[in-house]
Design an enzyme around this catalytic site. Sequence first.
Site, PDB file in Angstrom:
ATOM      1  N   TYR A  33     -22.576  11.473  -1.357  1.00 56.94           N
ATOM      2  CA  TYR A  33     -21.853  12.336  -2.293  1.00 56.94           C
ATOM      3  C   TYR A  33     -22.317  11.985  -3.703  1.00 56.94           C
ATOM      4  O   TYR A  33     -22.971  10.966  -3.902  1.00 56.94           O
ATOM      5  CB  TYR A  33     -20.339  12.123  -2.163  1.00 56.94           C
ATOM      6  CG  TYR A  33     -19.910  10.741  -2.569  1.00 56.94           C
ATOM      7  CD1 TYR A  33     -19.467  10.498  -3.869  1.00 56.94           C
ATOM      8  CD2 TYR A  33     -20.005   9.674  -1.694  1.00 56.94           C
ATOM      9  CE1 TYR A  33     -19.120   9.220  -4.266  1.00 56.94           C
ATOM     10  CE2 TYR A  33     -19.658   8.395  -2.076  1.00 56.94           C
ATOM     11  CZ  TYR A  33     -19.217   8.172  -3.362  1.00 56.94           C
ATOM     12  OH  TYR A  33     -18.879   6.914  -3.773  1.00 56.94           O
ATOM     13  N   SER A 254     -13.476   3.180  -8.327  1.00 57.44           N
ATOM     14  CA  SER A 254     -13.864   2.807  -6.974  1.00 57.44           C
ATOM     15  C   SER A 254     -13.711   4.025  -6.078  1.00 57.44           C
ATOM     16  O   SER A 254     -12.757   4.783  -6.201  1.00 57.44           O
ATOM     17  CB  SER A 254     -12.973   1.666  -6.488  1.00 57.44           C
ATOM     18  OG  SER A 254     -12.424   1.960  -5.221  1.00 57.44           O
ATOM     19  N   LYS A 255     -14.683   4.187  -5.180  1.00 56.62           N
ATOM     20  CA  LYS A 255     -14.644   5.401  -4.358  1.00 56.62           C
ATOM     21  C   LYS A 255     -13.471   5.356  -3.376  1.00 56.62           C
ATOM     22  O   LYS A 255     -13.041   6.386  -2.889  1.00 56.62           O
ATOM     23  CB  LYS A 255     -15.971   5.611  -3.640  1.00 56.62           C
ATOM     24  CG  LYS A 255     -16.268   4.594  -2.585  1.00 56.62           C
ATOM     25  CD  LYS A 255     -17.551   4.935  -1.866  1.00 56.62           C
ATOM     26  CE  LYS A 255     -17.870   3.821  -0.895  1.00 56.62           C
ATOM     27  NZ  LYS A 255     -19.266   3.620  -0.625  1.00 56.62           N
ATOM     28  N   ARG A 256     -12.973   4.183  -3.096  1.00 57.65           N
ATOM     29  CA  ARG A 256     -11.843   4.111  -2.181  1.00 57.65           C
ATOM     30  C   ARG A 256     -10.528   4.434  -2.885  1.00 57.65           C
ATOM     31  O   ARG A 256      -9.629   5.015  -2.319  1.00 57.65           O
ATOM     32  CB  ARG A 256     -11.756   2.717  -1.544  1.00 57.65           C
ATOM     33  CG  ARG A 256     -12.428   2.650  -0.191  1.00 57.65           C
ATOM     34  CD  ARG A 256     -12.507   1.225   0.314  1.00 57.65           C
ATOM     35  NE  ARG A 256     -13.389   0.407  -0.523  1.00 57.65           N
ATOM     36  CZ  ARG A 256     -14.716   0.427  -0.436  1.00 57.65           C
ATOM     37  NH1 ARG A 256     -15.301   1.191   0.453  1.00 57.65           N
ATOM     38  NH2 ARG A 256     -15.453  -0.329  -1.224  1.00 57.65           N
ATOM     39  N   ARG A 257     -10.432   4.044  -4.162  1.00 53.07           N
ATOM     40  CA  ARG A 257      -9.155   4.145  -4.850  1.00 53.07           C
ATOM     41  C   ARG A 257      -9.065   5.390  -5.745  1.00 53.07           C
ATOM     42  O   ARG A 257      -7.999   5.944  -5.944  1.00 53.07           O
ATOM     43  CB  ARG A 257      -9.012   2.874  -5.693  1.00 53.07           C
ATOM     44  CG  ARG A 257      -7.694   2.642  -6.355  1.00 53.07           C
ATOM     45  CD  ARG A 257      -7.762   1.346  -7.146  1.00 53.07           C
ATOM     46  NE  ARG A 257      -8.975   1.298  -7.968  1.00 53.07           N
ATOM     47  CZ  ARG A 257      -9.677   0.190  -8.210  1.00 53.07           C
ATOM     48  NH1 ARG A 257      -9.303  -0.961  -7.718  1.00 53.07           N
ATOM     49  NH2 ARG A 257     -10.761   0.236  -8.964  1.00 53.07           N
TER      50      ARG A 257
END
Length: 485
Positions: A33, A254-257
């Site tokens: 992405y 962060s891509k997770r958060r």
Amino acid sequence: MGAVDSTGEVRDGVRETRGGGPRLRFAPSPTGYLHVGSARAALYNWLVARREGGRLVLRIEDTDAARGREEWVEGILDVLSWLGLDWDEGPYRQSTRTERYREVAEQLFRSGAAYYCDCTREAVDERAKAAGRPPGYDRWCRTRGLGPGPDRALRFAVPLEGETTVADRIRGEVTFSNAQLDDFALLRSNGAPLFLLCNVVDDADEAITDVVRGEDHLPNTPKYQLLWEAIGARPLPRFAHLPMLVNERRQKLSKRRDPVRVEDYRAEGYLPEAMCNYLALLGWGPENDQEVLELDELVAQFSLERVNHAPAFFDPVKLRHFNGVWIRRLDPATFRARCEPFLRAAPWPADAFDAAAFTRLAPAVQERVGTLSEVVGMVSFLFEEPLQMEEAAWAKLARAPETPAILVAARASYADVAWEAEPLHAATAAIADAAGLKLRQAQAPIRLAVTGRLVGPPLFDALEALGRARALERLDRAIERAATA
Ligand code: GLU
């Protein structure tokens, strides 16, 4: 030595443009992405290239073959095009240039700038532990004189003394002590070329004059410079390291958060104009503090010298605000055209869509949405049959003592009022008056009965777009339900 000969010719099928403005590049690693931080880097490179009459090279850093899948590359190209950022050369792919990197690596070995190393990671770790040193390579093989061979990595021999200064256009001069830099690997022990080698060889072969990239790469830059020097290519590019993007807690995104995927914004109905406008302001601002800027205004005003080095707050709320501003700037026909893909993907049958009804309501909707995907919810009552009712809201309103009378009065009055927003407004105001209610209170049950929701476009525009027959039918149904509630 090097890929670029004295006339500035570039080998390996990489096209050459002589003279002219700066040559920049955007060099994403395909990871599935496009991160908003990468999109900002792409935009800044594009702005400099366009402003200064330069060329923008697109390079896919896909040497990590297991990770760089073809559809990911397609995805990046697609999102860049959507943003309106075009490129003049490429995409060049590192995965097709392995031989070239090996050739340069070989020359570096022969010139003594690099050496082979057969240490395993375990051996390196053990030695560090035994000596009480922090983990890291200890230059064990630097003087062993190993030649090439299986399971041997090639390492760059960083000078043991002296300093390397990066002259950064945003951060000023940043000096690194060479002794602190590790003898980084150029080739893995299986012969695969590694990031810095590929990055530097490509910048040299593509005749890049300006490297504009995220600050996370700054620690790589002294190594880059030393390697560049050893390769002996053209003059070193100028560097500009862009400030980090942080969230509201000042943490690195962060891509997770955090919501960092440009694709997700696109899918939600953010406009590329809004995206570019907002991304441009992350670390940069025009002299006159104007906030809403078209791409060509950005090109006219952008300069790396005005980029701030403090971390930039990526604020999704502000981005959404920008999106609303940009949605309202669209002319009506463009707005409707931009809505189309969202309306076509909507949950009603394809033949239920009525372009005329949508056109009637579109201006009121355009005033109110923050994203294009919100349009679907605002107009779904026009195309859904039967109407989807917000049941919780209905359960509550149906119990209110005034509801049945309001619905009955609206049914009677709407049967022969002129079917336009203004007279509908007047008729409803009269109903509210007669019931001793505020207009807003009288509107709520009517809105719910005809649109299935409590919020949406102005009720009288909604009624007009829906048409008398369908509105009366829905009122009848609601009256019936209210009677049995
Ligand atoms: N491929 C690197 C990345 O995606 C960029 C390297 C560079 O811009 O020099 O982070």
